[in-house]
Design a protein around this motif. Sequence first.
Motif, PDB file in Angstrom:
ATOM      1  N   GLY A  63      46.902   8.730  -1.897  1.00 38.43           N
ATOM      2  CA  GLY A  63      46.573   8.803  -0.484  1.00 38.43           C
ATOM      3  C   GLY A  63      45.355   7.966  -0.160  1.00 38.43           C
ATOM      4  N   SER A 127      44.993   9.580   7.903  1.00 38.05           N
ATOM      5  CA  SER A 127      44.207  10.763   7.552  1.00 38.05           C
ATOM      6  C   SER A 127      43.745  10.609   6.114  1.00 38.05           C
ATOM      7  N   ALA A 129      42.489  12.149   2.340  1.00 39.81           N
ATOM      8  CA  ALA A 129      42.451  13.221   1.346  1.00 39.81           C
ATOM      9  C   ALA A 129      41.017  13.591   1.007  1.00 39.81           C
ATOM     10  N   ALA A 156      42.796  15.344   5.831  1.00 40.53           N
ATOM     11  CA  ALA A 156      44.105  15.970   5.659  1.00 40.53           C
ATOM     12  C   ALA A 156      43.919  17.484   5.606  1.00 40.53           C
ATOM     13  N   GLY A 159      42.283  18.494   2.645  1.00 46.17           N
ATOM     14  CA  GLY A 159      41.299  17.501   2.229  1.00 46.17           C
ATOM     15  C   GLY A 159      39.910  18.101   2.052  1.00 46.17           C
TER      16      GLY A 159
END
Length: 202
Positions: A63, A127, A129, A156, A159
Motif C-alpha cells: 500500500g 489513503s 497505511a 486507512a 492505518g
Amino acid sequence: MTGDHYFTAEPATTAHPREVEFSVAGRDYTLTSAGGVFSADRLDAGTAVLLRKAELPAPDTTGALLDLGCGFGPITCVLADHAPTATVWAVDVNQRARDLTAANAARVGAADRVRVAAPDDVPADVSFAEIWSNPPIRIGKSDLHELLRRWLPRLAPDGVAWLVVARHLGGDSLHRWLVDEQGWQVERQASQKGYRVLRVTR
C-alpha cells in the motif's frame, strides 16, 4: 538573512550540498542535503528518535505510506528501504526538499516506489497505511492543527500515524488536542531526549 524557513516554497539560500550519514535499525544511510531545507546538516534529533522508537514497517508492508514534511528525505528513504513493496509518498512544500528527496530515493534504489509531491499534488483518492511525520511545529499551532486535520483523515481504516514532537514545543498538548478535540486514539509510544513519539489510530 534571507527570511527563508524550511517551509519556504522556493528557498533562496545557497544550496551548498552536503552529505548526511546516519544509521537506522542496523542499516547505514548516506544522503545528500543542502541549505534551505529542514535540518540540513544532520539527521534531526527528533527524526532520529522517531526512527528509533516507532515501529518501522515490516518487509511485507504494502500500500501507500506517507512521509509528511519529508525534508531531504531521511524518513522516506528508511521507509522505502524497509518496505520494498510499498509506495512511499514524500510530501513537502519546499521544492528544494522535494528535489533532494527524489535524488536520495534514487540513491537508495527506491526511485520507482517513491512519489515526491507538493501537498496539493497528492491525488485525493490515495489513503495511507502509515503516516510518518516530524511535523513543522514552527509554522504555528493553528497551521499545525490545520495540517494534521488535512492529512490524518487520509489514514486507512486500520492505518497508523507516527508523530514526533518535542515536549517543550507542545508534544503533550498536541497529544491532548488529538484525543479530546479530534477523537483520535493516541498512545505515547516513547519519550526520549525531550521528544514524544505518538502512535495515532482511529
